[in-house]
Design a protein around this motif. Sequence first.
Motif, PDB file in Angstrom:
ATOM      1  N   THR A   1       0.859  -1.177   0.000  1.00  0.00           N
ATOM      2  CA  THR A   1       0.000   0.000   0.000  1.00  0.00           C
ATOM      3  C   THR A   1       0.898   1.231   0.000  1.00  0.00           C
ATOM      4  OG1 THR A   1      -0.147  -0.023   2.418  1.00  0.00           O
ATOM      5  CG2 THR A   1      -1.873  -1.164   1.201  1.00  0.00           C
ATOM      6  N   HIS A   2       0.773   2.033  -1.025  1.00  0.00           N
ATOM      7  CA  HIS A   2       1.664   3.174  -1.215  1.00  0.00           C
ATOM      8  C   HIS A   2       1.121   4.436  -0.552  1.00  0.00           C
ATOM      9  CE1 HIS A   2       4.270   1.073  -4.135  1.00  0.00           C
ATOM     10  NE2 HIS A   2       3.158   0.438  -4.463  1.00  0.00           N
ATOM     11  N   TRP A   3       2.021   5.301  -0.196  1.00  0.00           N
ATOM     12  CA  TRP A   3       1.647   6.532   0.507  1.00  0.00           C
ATOM     13  C   TRP A   3       0.734   7.413  -0.338  1.00  0.00           C
ATOM     14  CZ3 TRP A   3       2.923  11.021  -1.934  1.00  0.00           C
ATOM     15  CH2 TRP A   3       3.926  10.966  -2.908  1.00  0.00           C
ATOM     16  N   TRP A   4       0.803   7.258  -1.663  1.00  0.00           N
ATOM     17  CA  TRP A   4      -0.033   8.085  -2.534  1.00  0.00           C
ATOM     18  C   TRP A   4      -1.393   7.446  -2.813  1.00  0.00           C
ATOM     19  CZ3 TRP A   4      -0.542   4.779  -6.544  1.00  0.00           C
ATOM     20  CH2 TRP A   4       0.534   3.947  -6.861  1.00  0.00           C
ATOM     21  N   GLY A   5      -1.667   6.311  -2.194  1.00  0.00           N
ATOM     22  CA  GLY A   5      -3.003   5.724  -2.275  1.00  0.00           C
ATOM     23  C   GLY A   5      -3.123   4.480  -3.106  1.00  0.00           C
ATOM     24  N   GLY A   6      -2.094   4.132  -3.859  1.00  0.00           N
ATOM     25  CA  GLY A   6      -2.174   2.950  -4.697  1.00  0.00           C
ATOM     26  C   GLY A   6      -1.962   1.668  -3.909  1.00  0.00           C
ATOM     27  N   THR A   7      -2.488   0.584  -4.423  1.00  0.00           N
ATOM     28  CA  THR A   7      -2.320  -0.748  -3.819  1.00  0.00           C
ATOM     29  C   THR A   7      -1.872  -1.713  -4.907  1.00  0.00           C
ATOM     30  OG1 THR A   7      -4.081  -0.304  -2.219  1.00  0.00           O
ATOM     31  CG2 THR A   7      -3.448  -2.594  -2.536  1.00  0.00           C
ATOM     32  N   ARG A   8      -0.820  -2.483  -4.628  1.00  0.00           N
ATOM     33  CA  ARG A   8      -0.282  -3.400  -5.626  1.00  0.00           C
ATOM     34  C   ARG A   8      -0.049  -4.757  -4.985  1.00  0.00           C
ATOM     35  NH1 ARG A   8       5.062  -4.252  -7.402  1.00  0.00           N
ATOM     36  NH2 ARG A   8       5.744  -2.483  -6.146  1.00  0.00           N
ATOM     37  N   ARG A   9      -0.647  -5.771  -5.574  1.00  0.00           N
ATOM     38  CA  ARG A   9      -0.511  -7.121  -5.040  1.00  0.00           C
ATOM     39  C   ARG A   9       0.858  -7.707  -5.376  1.00  0.00           C
ATOM     40  NH1 ARG A   9      -4.578 -12.366  -5.933  1.00  0.00           N
ATOM     41  NH2 ARG A   9      -3.749 -13.556  -4.183  1.00  0.00           N
ATOM     42  N   ASN A  10       1.319  -8.613  -4.547  1.00  0.00           N
ATOM     43  CA  ASN A  10       2.533  -9.361  -4.789  1.00  0.00           C
ATOM     44  C   ASN A  10       2.508  -9.953  -6.202  1.00  0.00           C
ATOM     45  OD1 ASN A  10       4.639 -11.284  -4.724  1.00  0.00           O
ATOM     46  ND2 ASN A  10       3.341 -12.758  -3.637  1.00  0.00           N
ATOM     47  N   ALA A  11       3.538  -9.657  -6.988  1.00  0.00           N
ATOM     48  CA  ALA A  11       3.567 -10.088  -8.384  1.00  0.00           C
ATOM     49  C   ALA A  11       3.670 -11.597  -8.534  1.00  0.00           C
ATOM     50  CB  ALA A  11       4.731  -9.414  -9.104  1.00  0.00           C
ATOM     51  N   LEU A  12       4.108 -12.308  -7.491  1.00  0.00           N
ATOM     52  CA  LEU A  12       4.263 -13.763  -7.561  1.00  0.00           C
ATOM     53  C   LEU A  12       3.145 -14.493  -6.824  1.00  0.00           C
ATOM     54  CD1 LEU A  12       8.127 -14.077  -7.013  1.00  0.00           C
ATOM     55  CD2 LEU A  12       6.863 -14.088  -9.173  1.00  0.00           C
ATOM     56  N   ALA A  13       1.984 -13.869  -6.737  1.00  0.00           N
ATOM     57  CA  ALA A  13       0.873 -14.470  -5.991  1.00  0.00           C
ATOM     58  C   ALA A  13       0.488 -15.841  -6.529  1.00  0.00           C
ATOM     59  CB  ALA A  13      -0.337 -13.532  -6.028  1.00  0.00           C
ATOM     60  N   GLN A  14       0.729 -16.078  -7.822  1.00  0.00           N
ATOM     61  CA  GLN A  14       0.325 -17.368  -8.399  1.00  0.00           C
ATOM     62  C   GLN A  14       1.070 -18.533  -7.763  1.00  0.00           C
ATOM     63  OE1 GLN A  14       2.082 -15.057  -9.981  1.00  0.00           O
ATOM     64  NE2 GLN A  14       3.901 -15.995 -10.900  1.00  0.00           N
ATOM     65  N   LEU A  15       2.222 -18.279  -7.142  1.00  0.00           N
ATOM     66  CA  LEU A  15       2.971 -19.363  -6.495  1.00  0.00           C
ATOM     67  C   LEU A  15       2.253 -19.892  -5.258  1.00  0.00           C
ATOM     68  CD1 LEU A  15       6.641 -18.005  -6.693  1.00  0.00           C
ATOM     69  CD2 LEU A  15       5.431 -19.488  -8.302  1.00  0.00           C
ATOM     70  N   LEU A  16       1.275 -19.148  -4.767  1.00  0.00           N
ATOM     71  CA  LEU A  16       0.585 -19.548  -3.542  1.00  0.00           C
ATOM     72  C   LEU A  16      -0.661 -20.393  -3.815  1.00  0.00           C
ATOM     73  CD1 LEU A  16       0.897 -16.147  -1.659  1.00  0.00           C
ATOM     74  CD2 LEU A  16       2.300 -18.189  -1.352  1.00  0.00           C
ATOM     75  N   ALA A  17      -0.989 -20.590  -5.063  1.00  0.00           N
ATOM     76  CA  ALA A  17      -2.191 -21.369  -5.402  1.00  0.00           C
ATOM     77  C   ALA A  17      -1.841 -22.857  -5.413  1.00  0.00           C
ATOM     78  CB  ALA A  17      -2.740 -20.925  -6.749  1.00  0.00           C
ATOM     79  N   VAL A  18      -1.538 -23.405  -4.234  1.00  0.00           N
ATOM     80  CA  VAL A  18      -1.145 -24.803  -4.081  1.00  0.00           C
ATOM     81  C   VAL A  18      -2.092 -25.457  -3.087  1.00  0.00           C
ATOM     82  CG1 VAL A  18       0.714 -26.383  -3.454  1.00  0.00           C
ATOM     83  CG2 VAL A  18       1.266 -24.177  -4.514  1.00  0.00           C
ATOM     84  N   GLU A  19      -2.671 -26.571  -3.460  1.00  0.00           N
ATOM     85  CA  GLU A  19      -3.657 -27.228  -2.604  1.00  0.00           C
ATOM     86  C   GLU A  19      -3.007 -27.989  -1.448  1.00  0.00           C
ATOM     87  OE1 GLU A  19      -6.950 -27.305  -2.499  1.00  0.00           O
ATOM     88  OE2 GLU A  19      -7.240 -25.927  -4.171  1.00  0.00           O
ATOM     89  N   ASP A  20      -1.963 -28.763  -1.720  1.00  0.00           N
ATOM     90  CA  ASP A  20      -1.411 -29.680  -0.731  1.00  0.00           C
ATOM     91  C   ASP A  20      -0.192 -29.084  -0.023  1.00  0.00           C
ATOM     92  OD1 ASP A  20      -3.311 -31.593  -1.515  1.00  0.00           O
ATOM     93  OD2 ASP A  20      -2.022 -32.257  -3.161  1.00  0.00           O
ATOM     94  N   VAL A  21       0.202 -29.733   1.062  1.00  0.00           N
ATOM     95  CA  VAL A  21       1.430 -29.343   1.743  1.00  0.00           C
ATOM     96  C   VAL A  21       2.617 -29.898   0.964  1.00  0.00           C
ATOM     97  CG1 VAL A  21       0.358 -29.190   4.013  1.00  0.00           C
ATOM     98  CG2 VAL A  21       1.322 -31.362   3.246  1.00  0.00           C
ATOM     99  N   PHE A  22       3.789 -29.299   1.177  1.00  0.00           N
ATOM    100  CA  PHE A  22       4.958 -29.679   0.403  1.00  0.00           C
ATOM    101  C   PHE A  22       6.211 -29.275   1.165  1.00  0.00           C
ATOM    102  CE2 PHE A  22       3.462 -25.489  -0.808  1.00  0.00           C
ATOM    103  CZ  PHE A  22       4.601 -24.710  -0.736  1.00  0.00           C
ATOM    104  N   THR A  23       7.365 -29.623   0.619  1.00  0.00           N
ATOM    105  CA  THR A  23       8.651 -29.153   1.127  1.00  0.00           C
ATOM    106  C   THR A  23       9.248 -28.203   0.096  1.00  0.00           C
ATOM    107  OG1 THR A  23       9.905 -30.932   0.108  1.00  0.00           O
ATOM    108  CG2 THR A  23       9.040 -31.329   2.339  1.00  0.00           C
ATOM    109  N   ALA A  24      10.255 -27.437   0.515  1.00  0.00           N
ATOM    110  CA  ALA A  24      10.924 -26.528  -0.419  1.00  0.00           C
ATOM    111  C   ALA A  24      11.572 -27.302  -1.558  1.00  0.00           C
ATOM    112  CB  ALA A  24      11.958 -25.691   0.324  1.00  0.00           C
TER     113      ALA A  24
END
Length: 736
Positions: free
Chosen positions: A123-146
Amino acid sequence: MPRFSIIVPVFKVRGYLHACLDSVLGQSYRDIEVIAVDDRSPDECGAILDAYAARDDRLQVLRLPENVGLGRARNAGMPHATGDYLFFLDSDDTLTPGALRALADRLDETGDPDVLVFDYARTHWWGGTRRNALAQLLAVEDVFTAAERPEILDLLMVVWNKVYRRDFVEREGFTFPPGYYEDTPWTFPVLLSAERVATLDRICVYYRQRRRGSILSTTSRKHFDVHEQYARVFRFVDARPALAHWRPFLHAKMGEHCLDILSKPDRLPPSDRGEFFRRTAEMFRAHRPDGAPVPAELRVLEGGYAAYVLRRQAGRAGRELGRRARQTRTASAARYARARAALPHSLDPDLAVYSAFSHRGVLGDPAAIHRAAREIAPHIRGVWVVADEERAAALPPDTDYVLLDSPEYRRVTGRATYFVNNVNWPGALLKRPGSVHIHTHQGTPLKYMGADLLGRPGARLGTDVPRMLRRADRWDHSLVANRHSELVWERAYPCHFASARTGSPRNDVLVAAPGERGRAVRARLGVPDGDTVVLYAPTRRDYRRDGLVERIDLARFAADLGSGHTLVVRLHPSLAAGPARGLGLTELHRRGVLVDATDEPEVQDVLLASDVLVTDYSALMFDYALLDRPIVLHADDWDAYRASRGAYLDITAEAPGRVTRSYGELARLFGSGSWRDEESARLRSAFRERFCEFDDGRAAERVVRTLMLGEPMPEAAAGPVPVPSQGAGAGLPAPS
C-alpha cells in the motif's frame, strides 16, 4: 493456549501504531495473544501501547531496557509466546479484514503445517495498492517441502508473510540475528528445514510503503550487514549435509541480492560502493560450489569494480537509446497515420474493424454486431484489434485479427469503412472521410461520464476529458437502449454523432433468454442442480484510489443464504486484476464457499445463469432487468458514491427492486423472501419500462442493416420489453 501469538516490535511508529493494533485486535477471529515489544521507542508509542493494553487483555506490553533493533526485539517476544503459531507483524503494517480467520481455517485444512505462507499487497503513501507479483505461487492445494516446490523461495524473503508453528521454531532453535537484512538468515533456514509447508492464496497483510522509504532505503554502511547474513545461511547449510544441494541456489540468490543493493543509488555512500562490490565478489568466489555454472547476469562479479561500473553505464545508455527509438517509432506511426488518411484511394466498403474493452478480445456489443454481420452481410470482412499475442491466443479459432500498432493494424485501419468499438480508439487513429464509426458504449449510464466529469475532480483522476472528447468527435453513431441514455450521451459527449435507437446488441441474448445457455453456464460454474443462484456484482468506488471498497462479508453472506443457494460473485472489470480477489474471494472460491465468475468472458452468460441480482450501482442492473428477475439494490454508501462520482438519477428512489442500506437489512430481506415479493415485481416493471424500451432482441441486426448496409428499417418499438417466456431462471429451477 491461543491459536496465534502475534509479536509486534515497536520503534518510532506513533503515526502508524493505532492502525496496526486496530487491524489486529479488531479481527473477527479472537483466539490470539498480542505481544508488543517496545524497543525503547523515543516517541509516544509506549503510551499508545499502554492505552490499548488497558482496554484489551489480549495485548501484553514488553519493554526493553535499550534499543536492540528489529530482529532481537522479535527474539525478546518469543519466550512470552504461548500460541500454537508465531506471527511476526511489523508495527507500520496492518492485517486485512478476515485475515486471521482465513489463516486459522487454512491451518485446520492442511493439518497444522510447520509454516504457512500467505499473500500480501503493498500500500503506497499516494493511495495505490499493488498485489505481490508472484501471488500465483501460492495457489497450491497440498502441503509440500521446499525441495518439492523450490519456487516458494522466489517469494520476498521477509518474515511477516508467514506464520510458524511454535514448537517447530523452538525445536530447531531459530532466532533472528542483529543488523540489517535479518529476515534472510531466518527465512531460508526455516523454509529449507520445514517438513510441511502450506500456502494461502489470500492477501493477509498490507505492507506499507512509506514516502521516505523503510530503514533499508537509507544511505548507510549498515547495508554491508547483508554479507554476514548470507554467511549465516551458508553456515546453517554447511552444518546440515542433507541441505548441501541448496548451495548453488543460495549462491545465486546471494549474488542477486547484493547486486540489487548496489544498483540502488541511495543505499551506499559513493565512497563505499567499490568496497561493497569487492566484498560481494570475494564472498561470491568463496562460496561458489564446485562445478556450478555462474548465471550470465552474475558474471560481472568475476571481474573488477571498474568493469562493473562500465557495464552499468552501458546499460543506462542502452536504455536511453531504446527510449528514444520508441519515441521515434511513435512519431513515425503518427506521421504514417496522417499520410494514410490523406491518400486519395478509396476505402474498402467491405472491411470492418472491431474492438472491445481496450482490445481485450471478441466481447460485448461489438462481438454481437460482428456475429450479426457474418450472417446478414457475409461479404463484409470483420477484423478484430487485440492488444497482444496473449489476447490473440484466446480468440475464437476463426477470428481474423491484427495486433494493436502493428503494420497490419495500420494497413487495416487505413482502409476500413466501418469501425465498431465500446471504448474510444487510440488518438493516432485518424478518421478518414467516408468511414463510419459506431460507438456502442458499455451500458446505461448511472454515474457521470465524459464532460460531466469536469465538475468532479476526484472522479476524473487520471482522465483527460478534453482528449476523450476529441476522440469522441470521430463517432458517427452512438447506440442507445433508452431515451435516458440518449439524453445523457448527448450531454456528456457534446460531439457530432447521431443517436441510434437500436437497443444494446449484447443484450439480444437476454431478451431471448435461452434456458439451455443458462443451464450450461451453471454446470460450468459448478452450481448444484436446483440451487437458487444469487449473483453479487458490485461496482468500483471513486472515493477510493484503487476503487475497491468491501461492502459485504462474502463468507457471511453465503452462510446466511443457507443451503439451496449458491452465491456467485462478479467483480467490476477494473478490479479483476488488482488486489480485490486476493482479499478473500479466491480463497472462498477454492473452498467452495462461493463461485468467482469474474473471469467468465461474457457477463451475459453469468446473468442468464442467475436467479437474482444483488448489486450496488453497477450498470448491469439495467441489462439484468431484461430478464425480469428480481434485483436487490444494496446502497449502504449511496450518499458517498453520489457525492464523489455524481449520478444522473437517484437510483434508490427509482430502484429496480428492493433497496437495503445495511448488511442486516440485506440478510433479513433474503431470510424473509421479500426480495421477490409483489413490491419487488412492481418496482422492476416500472424500471424495465423506462430503461429497456429499445431492447427487443434485434439490436445487432438493426445496427448491421441500418448503419452498415444502409437499409431502411424502423427503430425499435418504444415501450416495455416482452417478458421472457421461460420465467424465473430462464428455464432453470425456480427459487424455492
